[in-house]
Write a protein that holds these residues in place. Structure first.
Motif, PDB file in Angstrom:
ATOM      1  N   GLN A  60       0.830  -1.202   0.000  1.00  0.00           N
ATOM      2  CA  GLN A  60       0.000   0.000   0.000  1.00  0.00           C
ATOM      3  C   GLN A  60       0.868   1.257   0.000  1.00  0.00           C
ATOM      4  O   GLN A  60       0.601   2.214  -0.738  1.00  0.00           O
ATOM      5  CB  GLN A  60      -0.910   0.002   1.228  1.00  0.00           C
ATOM      6  CG  GLN A  60      -1.880   1.183   1.293  1.00  0.00           C
ATOM      7  CD  GLN A  60      -2.988   1.106   0.267  1.00  0.00           C
ATOM      8  OE1 GLN A  60      -3.414   0.012  -0.114  1.00  0.00           O
ATOM      9  NE2 GLN A  60      -3.468   2.251  -0.186  1.00  0.00           N
ATOM     10  N   PHE A  61       1.900   1.270   0.842  1.00  0.00           N
ATOM     11  CA  PHE A  61       2.818   2.411   0.865  1.00  0.00           C
ATOM     12  C   PHE A  61       3.408   2.647  -0.520  1.00  0.00           C
ATOM     13  O   PHE A  61       3.489   3.792  -0.991  1.00  0.00           O
ATOM     14  CB  PHE A  61       3.955   2.150   1.857  1.00  0.00           C
ATOM     15  CG  PHE A  61       3.629   2.397   3.307  1.00  0.00           C
ATOM     16  CD1 PHE A  61       2.369   2.803   3.715  1.00  0.00           C
ATOM     17  CD2 PHE A  61       4.604   2.204   4.285  1.00  0.00           C
ATOM     18  CE1 PHE A  61       2.074   3.028   5.059  1.00  0.00           C
ATOM     19  CE2 PHE A  61       4.322   2.431   5.618  1.00  0.00           C
ATOM     20  CZ  PHE A  61       3.070   2.841   6.014  1.00  0.00           C
ATOM     21  N   ALA A  62       3.868   1.576  -1.161  1.00  0.00           N
ATOM     22  CA  ALA A  62       4.484   1.712  -2.482  1.00  0.00           C
ATOM     23  C   ALA A  62       3.476   2.224  -3.508  1.00  0.00           C
ATOM     24  O   ALA A  62       3.812   3.081  -4.347  1.00  0.00           O
ATOM     25  CB  ALA A  62       5.075   0.379  -2.925  1.00  0.00           C
ATOM     26  N   ARG A  63       2.257   1.719  -3.449  1.00  0.00           N
ATOM     27  CA  ARG A  63       1.221   2.194  -4.381  1.00  0.00           C
ATOM     28  C   ARG A  63       0.958   3.680  -4.194  1.00  0.00           C
ATOM     29  O   ARG A  63       0.579   4.379  -5.139  1.00  0.00           O
ATOM     30  CB  ARG A  63      -0.070   1.401  -4.200  1.00  0.00           C
ATOM     31  CG  ARG A  63      -0.075   0.040  -4.860  1.00  0.00           C
ATOM     32  CD  ARG A  63      -1.473  -0.538  -4.928  1.00  0.00           C
ATOM     33  NE  ARG A  63      -2.014  -0.789  -3.600  1.00  0.00           N
ATOM     34  CZ  ARG A  63      -1.879  -1.952  -2.956  1.00  0.00           C
ATOM     35  NH1 ARG A  63      -1.215  -2.946  -3.516  1.00  0.00           N
ATOM     36  NH2 ARG A  63      -2.407  -2.113  -1.766  1.00  0.00           N
ATOM     37  N   GLU A  64       1.118   4.158  -2.970  1.00  0.00           N
ATOM     38  CA  GLU A  64       0.848   5.567  -2.693  1.00  0.00           C
ATOM     39  C   GLU A  64       2.091   6.434  -2.847  1.00  0.00           C
ATOM     40  O   GLU A  64       2.093   7.601  -2.461  1.00  0.00           O
ATOM     41  CB  GLU A  64       0.245   5.718  -1.299  1.00  0.00           C
ATOM     42  CG  GLU A  64      -1.102   5.024  -1.164  1.00  0.00           C
ATOM     43  CD  GLU A  64      -1.973   5.588  -0.066  1.00  0.00           C
ATOM     44  OE1 GLU A  64      -1.831   6.781   0.252  1.00  0.00           O
ATOM     45  OE2 GLU A  64      -2.798   4.836   0.468  1.00  0.00           O
ATOM     46  N   GLY A  65       3.148   5.876  -3.419  1.00  0.00           N
ATOM     47  CA  GLY A  65       4.293   6.673  -3.807  1.00  0.00           C
ATOM     48  C   GLY A  65       5.513   6.593  -2.931  1.00  0.00           C
ATOM     49  O   GLY A  65       6.539   7.228  -3.226  1.00  0.00           O
ATOM     50  N   ALA A  66       5.457   5.816  -1.845  1.00  0.00           N
ATOM     51  CA  ALA A  66       6.605   5.728  -0.943  1.00  0.00           C
ATOM     52  C   ALA A  66       7.657   4.765  -1.471  1.00  0.00           C
ATOM     53  O   ALA A  66       7.356   3.809  -2.192  1.00  0.00           O
ATOM     54  CB  ALA A  66       6.153   5.276   0.438  1.00  0.00           C
ATOM     55  N   LYS A  67       8.889   5.033  -1.078  1.00  0.00           N
ATOM     56  CA  LYS A  67       9.978   4.088  -1.255  1.00  0.00           C
ATOM     57  C   LYS A  67      10.078   3.312   0.057  1.00  0.00           C
ATOM     58  O   LYS A  67      10.091   3.907   1.133  1.00  0.00           O
ATOM     59  CB  LYS A  67      11.276   4.827  -1.562  1.00  0.00           C
ATOM     60  CG  LYS A  67      11.204   5.673  -2.837  1.00  0.00           C
ATOM     61  CD  LYS A  67      12.454   6.508  -3.007  1.00  0.00           C
ATOM     62  CE  LYS A  67      12.423   7.309  -4.298  1.00  0.00           C
ATOM     63  NZ  LYS A  67      11.338   8.333  -4.296  1.00  0.00           N
ATOM     64  N   VAL A  68      10.156   1.976  -0.025  1.00  0.00           N
ATOM     65  CA  VAL A  68       9.928   1.146   1.145  1.00  0.00           C
ATOM     66  C   VAL A  68      11.116   0.241   1.452  1.00  0.00           C
ATOM     67  O   VAL A  68      11.627  -0.450   0.566  1.00  0.00           O
ATOM     68  CB  VAL A  68       8.657   0.287   0.969  1.00  0.00           C
ATOM     69  CG1 VAL A  68       8.293  -0.381   2.289  1.00  0.00           C
ATOM     70  CG2 VAL A  68       7.482   1.128   0.471  1.00  0.00           C
ATOM     71  N   VAL A  69      11.531   0.247   2.707  1.00  0.00           N
ATOM     72  CA  VAL A  69      12.508  -0.711   3.234  1.00  0.00           C
ATOM     73  C   VAL A  69      11.729  -1.737   4.037  1.00  0.00           C
ATOM     74  O   VAL A  69      11.053  -1.380   5.011  1.00  0.00           O
ATOM     75  CB  VAL A  69      13.548  -0.030   4.127  1.00  0.00           C
ATOM     76  CG1 VAL A  69      14.498  -1.056   4.739  1.00  0.00           C
ATOM     77  CG2 VAL A  69      14.323   1.023   3.343  1.00  0.00           C
ATOM     78  N   VAL A  70      11.762  -2.987   3.623  1.00  0.00           N
ATOM     79  CA  VAL A  70      10.967  -4.022   4.280  1.00  0.00           C
ATOM     80  C   VAL A  70      11.867  -4.953   5.081  1.00  0.00           C
ATOM     81  O   VAL A  70      12.946  -5.336   4.633  1.00  0.00           O
ATOM     82  CB  VAL A  70      10.116  -4.821   3.266  1.00  0.00           C
ATOM     83  CG1 VAL A  70       9.070  -3.917   2.635  1.00  0.00           C
ATOM     84  CG2 VAL A  70      10.962  -5.469   2.185  1.00  0.00           C
ATOM     85  N   GLY A  71      11.407  -5.301   6.280  1.00  0.00           N
ATOM     86  CA  GLY A  71      12.176  -6.162   7.159  1.00  0.00           C
ATOM     87  C   GLY A  71      11.344  -7.261   7.772  1.00  0.00           C
ATOM     88  O   GLY A  71      10.155  -7.088   8.026  1.00  0.00           O
ATOM     89  N   ALA A  72      11.962  -8.407   7.995  1.00  0.00           N
ATOM     90  CA  ALA A  72      11.354  -9.556   8.659  1.00  0.00           C
ATOM     91  C   ALA A  72      12.447 -10.615   8.775  1.00  0.00           C
ATOM     92  O   ALA A  72      13.573 -10.418   8.305  1.00  0.00           O
ATOM     93  CB  ALA A  72      10.156 -10.104   7.881  1.00  0.00           C
TER      94      ALA A  72
END
Length: 254
Positions: free
Chosen positions: A25-37
């Motif tokens: 959702q963040f990416a769809r709304e234009g954010a650049k995303v760092v994902v962790g798990a």
């Protein structure tokens, strides 16, 4: 919709469920995303999905209980994108369940470490970075359990997740003057792998569904939209709140 255009966000617990849906959702709304798990393969799959949809994301696997990992996620955001605007500290677990008299010290401590201490460690380093450019949004995933309604057999989960509400309020008060907003979402039941594991019979799922005023459980995507709201400037005057996104389960349980 581009409410998060050019913002940089960290999402933990991103390999599945609410975290994965929120990263997308963040990416769809234009954010650049760092994902962790913890699970690298799932993170790489998520990054591939985001990029295939025209978004921008990068992954780093690790253990949220480690302060070094919290630092590394922030460092990756800065190295790759030059700033940090949003952090969704979402990683969590149910932990050891059952009668509280039988819960081990190790089981209780691990739930606190994953659900509460890790969120604090993440926020500690995320906020320090946000201070360098005068603002940001930090969001936690708490729960309605132990806040507006209680269930037996989940003391470690309820206590650790309730602690996030106190953390939310304390950080909001401390860093509000610097333009850093801190909020939490309080989901009801959400159709995730964790939910399916806990409710693995039709009878159990029917019972949980009926507890909600809407008579259904949420999708991860519904939670993601609420998180995106808190991350965005649409919520520019919202801080220190524990926002119920629970389908009305609180009003049927009180």
């Amino acid at each position: 919709m581009s409410r998060l255009q050019d913002k940089v966000a960290i999402v933990t617990g991103a390999s599945s469920g609410i975290g994965r849906a929120t990263a997308k959702q963040f990416a769809r709304e234009g954010a650049k995303v760092v994902v962790g798990a913890r699970r690298d393969a799932e993170l790489q799959s998520l990054v591939a999905e985001i990029r295939a949809d025209g978004g921008d994301a990068v992954a780093l696997a690790g253990d949220v209980r480690s302060e070094d990992y919290a630092k590394a996620l922030v460092a990756l955001a800065i190295a790759r994108y030059g700033r940090l605007d949003v952090a969704f500290n979402n990683a969590g677990m149910i932990g050891e369940a059952g009668p509280s008299t039988g819960v081990s010290e190790a089981g209780f401590s691990n739930a606190v470490a994953v659900n509460l201490t890790a969120a604090f460690l993440g926020a500690k380093h995320q906020i320090a970075q946000m201070q360098t450019h005068g603002g940001g949004s930090v969001i936690f995933t708490s729960t309605f359990v132990g806040h507006t309604a209680a269930f037996p057999g989940v003391a470690a989960y309820a206590a650790s997740k309730s602690g996030l509400i106190g953390l939310t309020q304390a950080l909001a008060a401390e860093f509000g003057p610097e333009g850093i907003r801190v909020n939490a979402i309080l989901p009801g039941a959400v159709d995730t792998a964790m939910y399916q594991d806990m409710n693995d019979t039709a009878e159990s799922q029917a019972f949980i569904t009926q507890l909600h005023a809407l008579k259904r459980v949420a999708t991860p995507e519904e939670m993601a939209k609420s998180v995106a709201y808190l991350a965005s400037d649409d919520a520019s005057f919202v801080t220190g709140t524990a926002m119920l996104v629970d389908g009305g389960v609180s009003i049927t349980r009180t």
